[in-house]
Design an enzyme around this catalytic site. Structure first.
Site, short mmCIF file in Angstrom:
data_model
loop_
_atom_site.label_atom_id
_atom_site.label_comp_id
_atom_site.label_asym_id
_atom_site.label_seq_id
_atom_site.Cartn_x
_atom_site.Cartn_y
_atom_site.Cartn_z
N LYS A 10 0.81 -1.33 -0.28
CA LYS A 10 0.05 -0.09 -0.04
C LYS A 10 0.76 1.14 -0.08
O LYS A 10 0.58 2.28 -0.51
CB LYS A 10 -0.94 0.09 1.26
CG LYS A 10 -1.64 1.42 1.44
CD LYS A 10 -2.62 1.42 0.34
CE LYS A 10 -3.57 2.77 0.73
NZ LYS A 10 -4.34 3.14 -0.67
N CYS A 32 -3.93 9.81 1.43
CA CYS A 32 -3.25 8.91 1.18
C CYS A 32 -1.63 9.44 0.53
O CYS A 32 -0.73 9.22 1.22
CB CYS A 32 -3.92 7.95 -0.19
SG CYS A 32 -5.26 7.23 0.77
#
Length: 428
Positions: A213, A267
């Site tokens: 991720k 993010c």
């Protein structure tokens, strides 16, 4: 895990990821409890409404709430699967803060029982899933957690990888990386995700899934930094960066991304720092990309300020969200730029943001005002484009004629360019 008709799921955190995830799971027939610390969010969801802007989410939530498949509460209850989807910010030194994750784990510990599965979806530093396991072990020594003989609770990590504006589609269609503390944990989580994911579900270790991720977002950040650095060079040389990128991308092995006023969202603007913090000696490129993208906002403020100082009258700042067509302002470079301009130019600043009912607190005391696009076009001779909302793209050239425009998103390509610098003179 129980069969599909009896499965109960608890989703902790009803934000931009948690609420869509809870609704998608509820649509499969599972009974889902969404837990959030905000009574207002809980009340909104229980009334069948949503508190965030996302395509088709309102209809889905309304339907699953009406059928009794999704309820919300500030209090946790026993379930078969617990999905943790809470924020993971960083502190002033860019060190990751997993406090919300551990607080959620504390809550889960109060109702955890043998046979349950705990899945962390929050973007986290490598090793966080094991920290959750160790934390639960301290709180619940009566349970056999992964790593102990005869473990009867599964713990896994499965990060979201969705795009705001397409969350419901991508929750289902995108591949998922599922990392278990043990292979058995990964298999149990895999069985759960196959309920609602059409994309491939690939199992691995928790450490690998956590780093995957972070790698995805760092990759994007580094490539955006290249585009943003190009845009600054183009400003210096008086070249249209949008044309340069368009032409360069005609090369069969070149695919340059689009520059902007910086990088935002929870993010890409945050996660690369987790890699830097985990191994600062070996991440100079990732660190530099973060610094380039953060500095781009300061560059935009300087460029916009020069334009505003050379003009009179009100100035329109178009957009505050971190990307187009959403109401998410987290880490938004557009908001940072517009607020900085408001602090400097006060009531000359008119903000156009179709996804905001009022200006954020960053504008308090500045004198800036929120207005609509038509009013801005009629009253502002200077326009700073900060977000590429579809609404802004719809403005035709004749309505922009005669205006001074600084377009950080390249949505008005027919706008006149700044003159090129004088050619270099070589010494004889």
């Amino acid at each position: 895990m129980r069969d599909d008709t009896e499965l109960t799921v608890c989703v902790l955190g009803l934000g931009y990821i948690g609420l869509p995830t809870a609704a998608v799971i509820a649509r499969t027939g599972a009974r889902v409890l969404g837990v959030d610390v905000s009574p207002q969010v809980v009340e909104t969801v229980n009334s069948g409404r949503v508190h965030i802007e996302e395509v088709d989410l309102d209809g889905l939530v309304s339907g699953v709430v009406a059928r009794g498949k999704l309820t919300a509460s500030t209090q946790i209850a026993p379930a078969d699967v617990f999905v943790i989807a809470v924020p993971t910010p960083f502190d002033a030194d860019h060190a990751p803060d997993i406090g919300y994750v551990l607080k959620a784990a504390t809550t889960v510990a109060t109702v955890l029982k043998p046979g349950d599965t705990v899945i962390l979806e929050s973007t986290s530093p490598v090793g966080t899933t094991e920290k959750v396991r160790d934390f639960l072990a301290q709180l619940r020594p009566d349970l056999r957690l992964p790593g102990s003989e005869g473990a009867d609770v599964a713990i896994a990590y499965c990060p979201e990888r969705v795009l705001p504006g397409r969350i419901l589609v991508e929750l289902i269609d995108n591949d998922r990386v599922i990392g278990g503390i043990t292979p058995r944990c990964a298999r149990k989580a895999l069985h759960f995700y196959r309920r609602f994911v059409r994309g491939a579900c690939v199992t691995t270790t928790a450490h690998a899934a956590e780093m995957t991720k972070l790698t995805e977002n760092a990759f994007r950040d580094v490539n955006i930094a290249f585009a943003n650095e190009l845009s600054r060079v183009a400003d210096t040389l008086g070249v249209d960066v949008w044309e340069v990128i368009r032409l360069a991308n005609r090369h069969p092995r070149v695919n340059i991304l689009q520059p902007g006023p910086g990088v935002g969202g929870h993010c890409i603007a945050v996660d690369p720092w987790f890699l830097v913090h985990g191994d600062p000696a070996n991440t100079p490129l990732i660190r530099t990309a973060r610094e380039v993208n953060d500095a781009k906002s300061d560059h935009v403020v300087a460029q916009a300020s020069a334009l505003i100082e050379a003009t009179r009258g009100p100035v329109a700042c178009l957009g505050l969200a971190f990307k187009a067509n959403i109401d998410d302002f987290r880490e938004s470079p557009a908001l940072k730029v517009a607020a900085a301009l408001a602090r400097r130019f006060g009531d000359r600043i008119r903000v156009v943001e179709p996804y905001a009912a009022a200006l954020p607190s960053a504008f308090d005391g500045t004198g800036a005002t929120l207005t609509d696009l038509d009013t801005a076009i009629e009253t502002c001779a200077t326009m700073i484009v900060l977000v590429d909302h579809d609404l802004f793209r719809s403005v035709p050239l004749d309505e922009r004629a005669g205006k001074r425009v600084y377009d950080t998103r390249g949505i008005w390509p027919d706008q006149p360019r700044a003159p090129a610098p004088a050619p270099l003179r070589l010494a004889s």
